[in-house]
Write an enzyme that holds these catalytic residues in place. Structure first.
Site, PDB file in Angstrom:
ATOM      1  N   ASP A 108       0.718  -1.123  -0.071  1.00 35.53           N
ATOM      2  CA  ASP A 108       0.041   0.027   0.057  1.00 35.53           C
ATOM      3  C   ASP A 108       0.792   1.260   0.106  1.00 35.53           C
ATOM      4  OD1 ASP A 108       0.882   0.242   2.595  1.00 35.53           O
ATOM      5  OD2 ASP A 108      -1.074   0.386   3.553  1.00 35.53           O
ATOM      6  N   CYS A 144       2.907  -3.576   3.874  1.00 36.46           N
ATOM      7  CA  CYS A 144       2.071  -2.536   4.322  1.00 36.46           C
ATOM      8  C   CYS A 144       2.701  -1.789   5.578  1.00 36.46           C
ATOM      9  CB  CYS A 144       0.549  -2.799   4.666  1.00 36.46           C
ATOM     10  SG  CYS A 144       0.326  -3.808   5.712  1.00 36.46           S
ATOM     11  N   THR A 166       2.457  -2.193   8.788  1.00 32.82           N
ATOM     12  CA  THR A 166       2.697  -3.199   9.796  1.00 32.82           C
ATOM     13  C   THR A 166       2.783  -4.636   9.176  1.00 32.82           C
ATOM     14  OG1 THR A 166       0.530  -3.771  10.342  1.00 32.82           O
ATOM     15  CG2 THR A 166       1.561  -1.793  11.549  1.00 32.82           C
ATOM     16  N   HIS A 173       9.217 -24.743   8.177  1.00 36.48           N
ATOM     17  CA  HIS A 173       7.914 -25.562   8.849  1.00 36.48           C
ATOM     18  C   HIS A 173       6.474 -25.114   8.369  1.00 36.48           C
ATOM     19  CE1 HIS A 173      10.245 -26.403  12.755  1.00 36.48           C
ATOM     20  NE2 HIS A 173      10.873 -26.748  11.670  1.00 36.48           N
ATOM     21  N   HIS A 211       6.124 -31.857   8.886  1.00 31.38           N
ATOM     22  CA  HIS A 211       5.315 -30.471   8.912  1.00 31.38           C
ATOM     23  C   HIS A 211       4.339 -30.545   7.779  1.00 31.38           C
ATOM     24  CE1 HIS A 211       7.972 -28.835  11.883  1.00 31.38           C
ATOM     25  NE2 HIS A 211       9.122 -29.148  10.962  1.00 31.38           N
TER      26      HIS A 211
HETATM   27  C1  RB5 Z   1      -2.114   2.518   6.777  1.00 32.84           C
HETATM   28  O1  RB5 Z   1      -1.877   3.498   7.493  1.00 32.84           O
HETATM   29  C2  RB5 Z   1      -1.802   1.183   7.408  1.00 32.84           C
HETATM   30  O2  RB5 Z   1      -3.003   1.065   7.983  1.00 32.84           O
HETATM   31  C3  RB5 Z   1      -1.356  -0.143   6.744  1.00 32.84           C
HETATM   32  O3  RB5 Z   1      -0.224   0.226   5.858  1.00 32.84           O
HETATM   33  C4  RB5 Z   1      -1.230  -1.489   7.455  1.00 32.84           C
HETATM   34  O4  RB5 Z   1      -0.288  -1.412   8.383  1.00 32.84           O
HETATM   35  C5  RB5 Z   1      -2.453  -2.112   7.819  1.00 32.84           C
HETATM   36  O5  RB5 Z   1      -2.274  -2.973   8.401  1.00 32.84           O
END
Ligand code: RB5
Length: 146
Positions: free
Chosen positions: A7, A64, A66, A97, A132
């Site tokens: 993203d 993204c 996180t 695994h 596994h």
């Molecule tokens: C975008 O601000 C953020 O929410 C997205 O990149 C991501 O971390 C969502 O899981």
């Protein structure tokens, strides 16, 4: 073939990861985004998962902020085993695994050097199979206790 998307939060790291993957000799399908405008990560997570399920690519990479939203999205697709990894160890074990077929990375939680290392390890590490294999198959099975 490797398929990749992000993203807006992951677009700079996506560019870096693309170089790494190409440098390792892989063909890469970049499903976007192509600029840093704000987008909704599920749109891109679904595209990568669909490409892997369809066999257009063997492995997917999703980035993204996180990595969490991308992992949640990709794992809605039967046959996808998306692993949110944070270091070399989790990237290696996701392959050994769990036979993970999508690597999810958090661009705001993982530095670019560690991300590059994770990508290299994820792409080169084989699945161990053996005990596994059965466990990975159990992931897809409908259960009475679920
Ligand atoms: C975008 O601000 C953020 O929410 C997205 O990149 C991501 O971390 C969502 O899981």
């Amino acid at each position: 073939m490797i398929v990749i998307a992000s993203d807006h939060a992951g677009i700079d790291l996506k560019a870096r990861v693309l170089e790494v993957v190409r440098g390792e000799g892989h063909e890469v399908l970049d499903l976007g985004p192509m600029d840093s405008s704000s987008v909704d990560y599920p749109d891109f997570g679904h595209k990568v998962a669909a490409a892997v399920v369809a066999g257009e690519a063997q492995t997917g990479i999703l980035i993204c902020g996180t990595g969490i939203g991308m992992a949640m999205t990709a794992n809605r697709h039967p046959g996808i085993r998306a692993a949110l990894c944070h270091d070399a160890f989790t990237a290696e074990m996701a392959r050994r695994h769990n036979d993970a077929n999508v690597l999810c990375i958090g661009a705001r939680s993982t530095g670019p050097g560690v991300a590059e290392q994770m990508v290299r390890i994820f792409l080169e590490t084989p699945f161990e199979g053996g005990r596994h294999q059965r466990r990975v198959e159990l992931i897809e099975i409908e259960r009475e206790d679920s």
